[in-house]
Design an enzyme around this catalytic site. Structure first.
Site, mmCIF file in Angstrom:
data_model
loop_
_atom_site.group_PDB
_atom_site.id
_atom_site.type_symbol
_atom_site.label_atom_id
_atom_site.label_comp_id
_atom_site.label_asym_id
_atom_site.label_seq_id
_atom_site.Cartn_x
_atom_site.Cartn_y
_atom_site.Cartn_z
ATOM 1 N N LYS A 191 -23.095 11.388 -30.584
ATOM 2 C CA LYS A 191 -21.642 11.356 -31.659
ATOM 3 C C LYS A 191 -22.225 10.152 -32.865
ATOM 4 O O LYS A 191 -21.909 10.588 -34.001
ATOM 5 C CB LYS A 191 -20.636 10.550 -30.863
ATOM 6 N N ASN A 192 -22.800 9.098 -32.525
ATOM 7 C CA ASN A 192 -22.957 8.312 -33.561
ATOM 8 C C ASN A 192 -24.268 8.561 -34.537
ATOM 9 O O ASN A 192 -24.418 7.944 -35.762
ATOM 10 C CB ASN A 192 -23.369 6.887 -33.007
ATOM 11 N N CYS B 157 -11.874 2.554 -33.520
ATOM 12 C CA CYS B 157 -11.256 1.875 -32.024
ATOM 13 C C CYS B 157 -10.921 0.414 -32.517
ATOM 14 O O CYS B 157 -11.294 -0.244 -33.433
ATOM 15 C CB CYS B 157 -12.318 1.790 -31.080
ATOM 16 N N ARG C 237 -13.749 -5.814 -37.543
ATOM 17 C CA ARG C 237 -14.575 -4.610 -38.184
ATOM 18 C C ARG C 237 -14.358 -4.476 -39.573
ATOM 19 O O ARG C 237 -13.928 -3.413 -40.060
ATOM 20 C CB ARG C 237 -14.229 -3.370 -37.533
ATOM 21 N N ASP D 136 -21.835 -0.979 -26.999
ATOM 22 C CA ASP D 136 -21.062 0.246 -26.201
ATOM 23 C C ASP D 136 -21.147 0.726 -24.924
ATOM 24 O O ASP D 136 -20.596 1.618 -24.268
ATOM 25 C CB ASP D 136 -21.493 1.448 -27.184
ATOM 26 N N ARG E 138 -12.487 11.317 -27.969
ATOM 27 C CA ARG E 138 -13.238 11.145 -29.357
ATOM 28 C C ARG E 138 -14.734 11.034 -29.282
ATOM 29 O O ARG E 138 -15.349 11.631 -30.091
ATOM 30 C CB ARG E 138 -12.754 9.819 -30.026
#
Ligand code: UD1
Length: 423
Positions: A22-23, A118, A123, A308, A401
């Site tokens: 995903k990232n 999230c 952030r 993560d 997600r």
């Protein structure tokens, strides 16, 4: 609102195939805006976040074709018709911010609001903006959080990041790829997803060296062209299945995984007594060979232990012999799963950025728990697989997600998880 009903499943056994990362795919899709040519991206995971990124690209005028049988997405942004990223999309996903660098590189302007995603801490985006400013962007912010960037001319610069931010490194790399002259990013993030993005940009004709180290050198080129690229496997999905094997005292072969990308997870699982082997087809994790014991972990930027994987590993540590500690240094507010694990009887104590996990003195029991972010959600499911009785995990849209075919993959290993739609 959908939820998962998870029951004690006994040891998970079998094989699982990891999806594309995903990232990695999110910034790569954003980078396709840097050219008017067609780009083909392979091994794309089918995820909500990918849908959001495709919607953003379409809103910018790109033609996006998704072929989910082949896990391929083609993007052709022959004309950028808008440089304004719609708020409804940005608020769904922090990674929307990745289009800022490419839009500035391609059109010299962008309008975007503060990103969502999230809720794992404040952030901020100061490092993204600092880098883009150094390349010659004028940034204007209004009180509603709207950010306008204008760059009549991007020129290379020396950029030192106060923290090796993954997103900032990626955004800067994408804008710098088409800036005039050389950009050097010092204290750059070193994650495999940075290397994958650099590799895609280089296939598009960029000149980027040093990705994967803390100094990245980018010689700007006038124009990028179309390219084809297969995304790397998801190291966090890999790690999640590794921990799933350990927490259920199972035996799982994780295919399409790169051991070098999950070294800290391998090392920590082995410290706890799990057997981890690099086999021809993938990484095999066994949690059934010996009693598992406590360890201490501290999250760090890559190649340190990934933030993560912190929540999932913490869930595992609630099931082993002895007290462990878990220190979170990357995000300042990433212990929201602790309250939920405690509802299941974990008895974890948090002091500042450190959590103390007492281990298996009191066995976990099923409970109703709430997913607060993507990885926290995965942690609660893992805990539910081990806990006595039935665990109800709500707000699972967070999990969807970022994990492709989550229920199907776990069920194939023997996990008792069902997804139910609530009224
Ligand atoms: C990416 C990952 C996310 C992962 C994180 C850290 C994507 C889409 N997401 O997020 O899954 O948890 O890396 O490995 O790739 N920071 C600032 N100013 C900035 C940017 C970041 O202070 O401008 C701080 C953040 O608040 C945080 C730390 O830097 O404390 C790390 O953030 P960063 O590496 O930027 O994470 P993301 O790119 O958002």
């Amino acid at each position: 609102m959908a939820k998962f009903i998870v029951e004690n499943s006994g040891p998970l056994v079998g094989e699982v195939e990891v999806s594309g990362a995903k990232n990695a795919v999110l910034p790569i899709l954003a980078a396709t805006l840097l050219t008017g040519d067609k780009c083909e991206i392979y091994d794309v995971p089918r995820l909500r976040d990918v849908d959001v990124m495709c919607s953003i690209l379409r809103a910018m005028g790109a033609k996006v074709t998704e072929n989910w049988d082949e896990h391929t997405i083609c993007v052709e942004a022959s004309e950028i018709t808008s440089s304004e990223v719609p708020y409804e999309l940005v608020k769904k996903m922090r990674a929307s911010f990745f289009v800022m660098g490419p839009l500035l590189g391609r059109t010299g302007k962008t309008t975007i609001t503060m990103p969502g995603g999230c809720s794992i801490g404040n952030r901020p985006i100061d490092l993204h903006l600092k880098g883009l400013k150094k390349l010659g962007t004028r940034i204007m912010m209004d009180q509603n959080g709207s950010i306008d960037g204008i760059a009549d001319h991007l020129s290379g610069s020396l950029i030192y990041l106060d923290f090796p931010s993954v997103g900032a490194t990626e955004n800067i790399m994408m804008a710098a790829a088409v800036a005039e002259g050389q950009t050097v990013i010092e204290n750059a993030a070193e994650e495999p997803e940075i290397v994958d993005l650099a590799s895609f940009l280089n296939k598009m004709g960029a000149d980027i060296k040093g990705a994967g180290t803390d100094t990245i050198r980018i010689k700007g080129v006038k124009e990028l062209h179309g390219a084809k690229h297969a995304v790397i496997p998801d190291r966090i999905e890999t790690g999640t299945f590794m921990v799933a094997a350990a927490i259920t005292r199972g035996d799982v072969l994780i295919k399409n995984s790169i051991p070098g990308h999950v070294m800290p997870v391998i090392a920590k699982l082995m410290e706890c007594g799990a057997a981890v082997n690099d086999e021809v087809d993938g990484i095999r994790v066994r949690g059934d060979l010996t009693d598992l014991v406590a360890t201490n972990i501290k999250t760090l930027p890559y190649p340190g232990f990934p933030t993560d994987m912190q929540a999932q590993f913490m869930a595992f540590l609630t099931t082993v012999e002895g007290e462990s500690s878990v220190m979170e240094t990357v995000f300042e507010n990433r212990f929201m799963h602790v309250a939920e694990l405690n509802r299941m009887g974990a008895n974890i104590r948090v002091e500042d950025r450190k959590a103390f996990v007492p281990g298996n003195k009191r066995p976990l029991v099923g409970a109703q728990v709430v997913t607060t972010d993507l990885r926290a959600g995965a942690a609660l499911v893992l805990a539910g697989l081990y806990a006595k009785g039935r665990t109800e995990v709500s707000e699972i849209y967070h999990i969807e997600r970022g994990y492709e075919n989550f229920v199907e993959k776990f069920t194939a290993l023997g996990a008792k998880i069902i997804r139910v739609d609530e009224e």
